[in-house]
Design an enzyme around this catalytic site. Sequence first.
Site, short mmCIF file in Angstrom:
data_model
loop_
_atom_site.label_atom_id
_atom_site.label_comp_id
_atom_site.label_asym_id
_atom_site.label_seq_id
_atom_site.Cartn_x
_atom_site.Cartn_y
_atom_site.Cartn_z
N ASP A 120 0.86 -1.19 0.00
CA ASP A 120 0.00 0.00 0.00
C ASP A 120 0.89 1.24 0.00
OD1 ASP A 120 -2.04 1.56 2.58
OD2 ASP A 120 -1.95 1.91 0.41
N ASN A 141 -0.68 4.57 -0.48
CA ASN A 141 -1.44 5.80 -0.16
C ASN A 141 -2.17 5.69 1.17
OD1 ASN A 141 -3.36 3.95 -0.83
ND2 ASN A 141 -4.46 5.25 -2.30
N ASP A 193 -4.38 3.77 2.50
CA ASP A 193 -5.80 3.41 2.69
C ASP A 193 -5.95 1.97 3.16
OD1 ASP A 193 -6.74 2.72 -0.82
OD2 ASP A 193 -5.15 1.92 0.46
N ASP A 216 -1.75 -1.43 -3.80
CA ASP A 216 -2.08 -0.72 -5.04
C ASP A 216 -0.97 -0.88 -6.08
OD1 ASP A 216 -1.74 1.79 -2.66
OD2 ASP A 216 -0.11 1.26 -4.04
N ASP A 246 -4.93 -11.20 -14.91
CA ASP A 246 -5.91 -12.23 -14.60
C ASP A 246 -7.16 -11.98 -15.45
OD1 ASP A 246 -6.13 -13.84 -11.44
OD2 ASP A 246 -7.40 -14.23 -13.19
N ASP A 282 -9.10 -17.25 -15.33
CA ASP A 282 -9.89 -17.70 -14.19
C ASP A 282 -10.94 -18.74 -14.61
OD1 ASP A 282 -10.49 -17.03 -11.33
OD2 ASP A 282 -12.46 -16.67 -12.17
N GLU A 341 -6.82 -21.56 -15.37
CA GLU A 341 -7.15 -22.20 -14.10
C GLU A 341 -8.16 -23.28 -14.41
OE1 GLU A 341 -9.71 -20.29 -11.38
OE2 GLU A 341 -8.77 -21.16 -9.62
N HIS A 344 -3.71 -17.47 -4.11
CA HIS A 344 -4.58 -16.67 -3.25
C HIS A 344 -5.82 -17.42 -2.78
CE1 HIS A 344 -6.26 -16.57 -7.19
NE2 HIS A 344 -7.38 -16.06 -6.71
N ASP A 345 -6.02 -18.64 -3.32
CA ASP A 345 -7.17 -19.45 -2.90
C ASP A 345 -6.76 -20.58 -1.98
OD1 ASP A 345 -8.56 -19.45 -6.26
OD2 ASP A 345 -8.91 -18.07 -4.59
O1 TEU Z 1 -11.14 -19.80 -8.26
C1 TEU Z 1 -12.04 -20.81 -8.70
C2 TEU Z 1 -12.09 -21.87 -7.73
O2 TEU Z 1 -12.34 -22.98 -8.06
C3 TEU Z 1 -11.80 -21.50 -6.31
O3 TEU Z 1 -12.95 -20.79 -5.85
C4 TEU Z 1 -11.58 -22.74 -5.54
O4 TEU Z 1 -12.46 -23.72 -6.02
C5 TEU Z 1 -11.94 -22.52 -4.11
O5 TEU Z 1 -11.87 -21.19 -3.83
C6 TEU Z 1 -10.90 -23.26 -3.30
O6 TEU Z 1 -11.49 -24.42 -2.88
C7 TEU Z 1 -11.13 -18.66 -9.11
C8 TEU Z 1 -10.33 -17.59 -8.39
O7 TEU Z 1 -9.00 -18.03 -8.22
C9 TEU Z 1 -11.02 -17.32 -7.08
O8 TEU Z 1 -10.26 -16.39 -6.30
C10 TEU Z 1 -12.39 -16.74 -7.38
O9 TEU Z 1 -13.07 -16.56 -6.15
C11 TEU Z 1 -13.19 -17.69 -8.27
O10 TEU Z 1 -12.45 -18.21 -9.37
C12 TEU Z 1 -14.37 -16.93 -8.89
O11 TEU Z 1 -13.85 -15.99 -9.79
CA CA Z 2 -3.52 1.76 -1.26
#
Ligand code: TEU
Ligand code: CA
Length: 595
Positions: A22, A24, A26, A30, A99, A206, A275, A347-348
């Site tokens: 970050d 700025n 908030d 960013d 993405d 995605d 993905e 991130h998932d």
């Molecule tokens: O993820 C798809 C997805 O299959 C994930 O939601 C996963 O199944 C679950 O979160 C983990 O078990 C993509 C993106 O990476 C995710 O961040 C999004 O939430 C999702 O699609 C919808 O766009």
């Molecule tokens: Ca920021």
Amino acid sequence: ATPNPWWTNAVVYQIYPRSFQDTNGDGFGDLKGITSRLDYLADLGVDVLWLSPVYKSPQDDNGYDISDYRDIDPLFGTLDDMDELLAEAHKRGLKIVMDLVVNHTSDEHAWFQASKDKDDPHADWYWWRPARPGFEPGTPGAEPNQWGSYFGGSAWEYCPERGEYYLHQFSKKQPDLNWENPAVRRAVYDMMNWWLDRGIDGFRMDVITLISKRTDAAGRLPGEAGSELEDLPVGEEGYSSPNPFCADGPRQDEFLAEMRREVFEGRDGFMTVGEAPGITPERNEHITNPANKELDMLFLFDHMGEGEGRSKWELVPFRTPWLRGVLANQQAAVRNAGWASLFFCNHDQPRIVSRWGDDTSEEARVRSAKAFGLLLHMHRGTPYIYQGEELGMTNAHFTSLDQYRDLESINAFRQRVEEAKIQSAESMMASLELISRDNARTPMQWDASKYAGFTAPDAPAEPWIGVNPNHVGINAAAEFDDPDSVYAFYKRLIALRHDDPVVAAGDWTLIDADDPNVYAFTRSLESAPGVAGGTLLVAVNLSGRTVDLSAEAYALVENGVTEHDIVISTYGASHAVVSLANRELDPWEGIVVRL
Ligand code: TEU
Ligand code: CA
């Protein structure tokens, strides 16, 4: 053989912009923050940066709900900031991959708003269906079929303005686009070309394997009134899964080939990675085989536990033989054509050092982080590093529900604990602590200051999600100059990918396939003019106890190895030589030997 494409010996680094840096005050990361950290990334040695979405979005699913594909959300900055990031990254030889989220848009996208009018040209851009005959629209049971959303509740939302339901496999603010409609596909390809012409270097796509849905000859989805397709029975949460009808559907290859033609033909220097929930290793080979001109790579999920347990919240203990079997299938499928993506973190997913490693002591954390890093990066494929993985960052270990931010986690708690009463509150809190997506989304830990350097200590706003208290010891500043840090280890792994052709291109061959504890394989490459081939042995103990070295691995080193033969190891070369001579591997000991 044709030379391997550039991305076959590249390393990709995933940035989750909201939690990266970050600038700025908030409390949200960013674009200017990413630009300010490019020297760190260039020094780490990665080649490509994949940014999670920064487009205009209501942020219902943290940007995976896009309301304008051709603008940047003010949360992250402006298109000028994006152009500056591209220029500064390219100056450092870094590529930027964005993405692409086109299985669905935000419900606030102009296309969806227009689609609510049956007479609008966009009327058929989404999956609209009437209420079930005999049911009052908007009342329970009136949904077109029994599909559940990945984020809890029904996959259908009633829209009073249109008087029909729309499909959303994810949140109700993420309506699925109708890819059967050529106008939809045209609009997506035009947008993709717009971004590539702007200078980006490719896309991570995605859930791109959910865009083709199975319907009957009349276009009816399973379970719909009159459909020839039978819906599945409902599961423990009271809904059936859309996955069998939406994953890898009948027009998957056709759509990917059309996209390749309409967008990427004639371009070079780009990369694409899809993905791919629900895709098998064999289908990965077909889609990533260059002869089929579809995608360069896919993210598979069978090694991430996809399909294990009744739901993601049912915790399944880690077993080395299981992981070895799944990754061996992935490697075998692309031995002769096609390619593999190598990842444990994103991130998932929870952070691997907490999920399958051991973050309960400093020594175990560092060693197990290195062990999983070595295991992954020694496979054949393109490795992906998720922000903070190179530091050995851990799960958040949140203790109360109000610390969570992810709608998937919060909705799952509500649905499983309060509605369907499948799990107790403490059982669900334990599931969240191990596997919630928020575990990967706590702010990047740059230094030991109050907010880990993610935002200024005197910033007017708190970070959007809690900073992990362990940032005081786990941060880039503390690891940058420490030769024994996880950071230094990852830097070495990345260098190996670039410098050692055996690592980048050597055949992968499993050994000791039945050993209960040791995950061992070789990498081998014929020498050729200008290519120093050879054979590497990789042996990893993915447990916290000392184990016997597996038989085939020992046979390859029983004549003794010197420190000079140790390419990389999680305890250091001298320890590795002793362990091999003693025919054992210490806790989390991973060793790569040049034979
Ligand atoms: O993820 C798809 C997805 O299959 C994930 O939601 C996963 O199944 C679950 O979160 C983990 O078990 C993509 C993106 O990476 C995710 O961040 C999004 O939430 C999702 O699609 C919808 O766009
Ligand atoms: Ca920021």
